[in-house]
Scaffold this motif. Sequence first.
Motif, PDB file in Angstrom:
ATOM      1  N   SER A   9      87.879 143.960  38.504  1.00 50.25           N
ATOM      2  CA  SER A   9      89.228 142.928  38.924  1.00 50.25           C
ATOM      3  C   SER A   9      88.779 141.794  39.371  1.00 50.25           C
ATOM      4  CB  SER A   9      89.693 143.942  40.215  1.00 50.25           C
ATOM      5  OG  SER A   9      88.733 144.066  40.979  1.00 50.25           O
ATOM      6  N   GLU A  10      89.954 141.088  39.901  1.00 54.13           N
ATOM      7  CA  GLU A  10      89.725 139.757  40.404  1.00 54.13           C
ATOM      8  C   GLU A  10      88.861 139.628  41.610  1.00 54.13           C
ATOM      9  OE1 GLU A  10      90.389 136.696  38.983  1.00 54.13           O
ATOM     10  OE2 GLU A  10      91.239 137.745  37.000  1.00 54.13           O
ATOM     11  N   ASP A  11      88.907 140.568  42.374  1.00 55.25           N
ATOM     12  CA  ASP A  11      88.232 140.500  43.479  1.00 55.25           C
ATOM     13  C   ASP A  11      86.842 141.269  43.515  1.00 55.25           C
ATOM     14  OD1 ASP A  11      88.876 143.075  43.617  1.00 55.25           O
ATOM     15  OD2 ASP A  11      89.691 143.313  45.432  1.00 55.25           O
ATOM     16  N   GLY A  12      86.533 141.742  42.324  1.00 51.62           N
ATOM     17  CA  GLY A  12      85.029 142.008  41.941  1.00 51.62           C
ATOM     18  C   GLY A  12      84.807 143.650  42.122  1.00 51.62           C
ATOM     19  N   ALA A  24      70.254 142.553  41.178  1.00 56.59           N
ATOM     20  CA  ALA A  24      69.984 141.072  41.174  1.00 56.59           C
ATOM     21  C   ALA A  24      69.009 140.707  41.899  1.00 56.59           C
ATOM     22  CB  ALA A  24      71.308 140.347  41.901  1.00 56.59           C
ATOM     23  N   ARG A  25      68.648 141.324  42.945  1.00 57.43           N
ATOM     24  CA  ARG A  25      67.557 141.055  43.796  1.00 57.43           C
ATOM     25  C   ARG A  25      66.160 141.403  42.967  1.00 57.43           C
ATOM     26  NH1 ARG A  25      70.969 142.820  48.486  1.00 57.43           N
ATOM     27  NH2 ARG A  25      71.495 141.121  49.558  1.00 57.43           N
ATOM     28  N   GLU A  26      66.235 142.589  42.479  1.00 57.18           N
ATOM     29  CA  GLU A  26      65.052 142.754  41.472  1.00 57.18           C
ATOM     30  C   GLU A  26      64.793 141.828  40.380  1.00 57.18           C
ATOM     31  OE1 GLU A  26      66.107 146.846  40.189  1.00 57.18           O
ATOM     32  OE2 GLU A  26      65.414 147.550  42.348  1.00 57.18           O
ATOM     33  N   GLN A  27      65.680 141.031  39.912  1.00 57.59           N
ATOM     34  CA  GLN A  27      65.557 140.084  39.014  1.00 57.59           C
ATOM     35  C   GLN A  27      65.557 138.615  39.292  1.00 57.59           C
ATOM     36  OE1 GLN A  27      65.441 141.608  35.792  1.00 57.59           O
ATOM     37  NE2 GLN A  27      66.034 143.562  37.028  1.00 57.59           N
ATOM     38  N   GLY A  28      65.134 138.562  40.897  1.00 53.22           N
ATOM     39  CA  GLY A  28      65.185 137.232  41.202  1.00 53.22           C
ATOM     40  C   GLY A  28      66.286 136.264  41.827  1.00 53.22           C
ATOM     41  N   TYR A  29      67.473 137.048  41.594  1.00 51.36           N
ATOM     42  CA  TYR A  29      68.503 136.374  42.090  1.00 51.36           C
ATOM     43  C   TYR A  29      68.812 136.301  43.471  1.00 51.36           C
ATOM     44  CZ  TYR A  29      70.529 136.437  37.113  1.00 51.36           C
ATOM     45  OH  TYR A  29      70.805 136.477  36.124  1.00 51.36           O
ATOM     46  N   THR A  30      69.374 135.364  44.258  1.00 47.85           N
ATOM     47  CA  THR A  30      69.601 135.376  45.750  1.00 47.85           C
ATOM     48  C   THR A  30      71.009 135.780  45.889  1.00 47.85           C
ATOM     49  OG1 THR A  30      68.147 133.638  46.339  1.00 47.85           O
ATOM     50  CG2 THR A  30      69.667 134.062  47.544  1.00 47.85           C
ATOM     51  N   VAL A  31      71.153 136.909  46.336  1.00 47.01           N
ATOM     52  CA  VAL A  31      72.655 137.372  46.727  1.00 47.01           C
ATOM     53  C   VAL A  31      72.837 137.731  48.234  1.00 47.01           C
ATOM     54  CG1 VAL A  31      73.229 138.135  44.351  1.00 47.01           C
ATOM     55  CG2 VAL A  31      72.191 139.689  45.964  1.00 47.01           C
ATOM     56  N   ARG A  36      81.482 137.889  47.928  1.00 45.83           N
ATOM     57  CA  ARG A  36      81.616 137.957  46.445  1.00 45.83           C
ATOM     58  C   ARG A  36      80.393 137.853  45.770  1.00 45.83           C
ATOM     59  NH1 ARG A  36      87.102 135.562  44.083  1.00 45.83           N
ATOM     60  NH2 ARG A  36      86.471 136.710  42.640  1.00 45.83           N
ATOM     61  N   ILE A  37      80.096 138.450  44.676  1.00 43.67           N
ATOM     62  CA  ILE A  37      78.958 138.413  43.780  1.00 43.67           C
ATOM     63  C   ILE A  37      79.083 137.160  42.853  1.00 43.67           C
ATOM     64  CG2 ILE A  37      77.439 139.483  42.533  1.00 43.67           C
ATOM     65  CD1 ILE A  37      77.866 142.259  44.015  1.00 43.67           C
ATOM     66  N   PRO A  38      78.166 136.266  42.756  1.00 42.19           N
ATOM     67  CA  PRO A  38      78.716 135.212  41.926  1.00 42.19           C
ATOM     68  C   PRO A  38      78.726 135.856  40.232  1.00 42.19           C
ATOM     69  CG  PRO A  38      76.724 134.506  43.308  1.00 42.19           C
ATOM     70  CD  PRO A  38      77.126 136.042  43.538  1.00 42.19           C
ATOM     71  N   THR A  39      79.718 135.205  39.686  1.00 45.73           N
ATOM     72  CA  THR A  39      80.093 135.558  38.264  1.00 45.73           C
ATOM     73  C   THR A  39      78.790 135.504  37.265  1.00 45.73           C
ATOM     74  OG1 THR A  39      82.223 134.503  38.438  1.00 45.73           O
ATOM     75  CG2 THR A  39      81.441 134.917  36.478  1.00 45.73           C
ATOM     76  N   ALA A  40      77.794 134.571  37.626  1.00 44.00           N
ATOM     77  CA  ALA A  40      76.636 134.611  36.627  1.00 44.00           C
ATOM     78  C   ALA A  40      75.819 135.916  37.135  1.00 44.00           C
ATOM     79  CB  ALA A  40      75.900 133.148  37.164  1.00 44.00           C
TER      80      ALA A  40
END
Length: 57
Positions: A9-12, A24-31, A36-40
């Motif tokens: 949905s538009e709000d994720g 994401a954290r396991e993959q090295g992303y900063t969240v 909202r979680i970044p689209t990338a």
Amino acid sequence: MTIGGLSTSEDGNGFDGPSVRKWAREQGYTVRDRGRIPTAVLEAYAAATKAASSRPG
């Protein structure tokens, strides 16, 4: 909206937020813990889970 072949949905709300954040954290992303979680990140998660679910075995 569709990201990586998965509907969201538009709000994720189409993704399980805690699971996406953990991945994401396991993959090295900063969240952030909230919001909202970044689209990338959602696109990368969708691609990774789609690839994992299409593997034989």
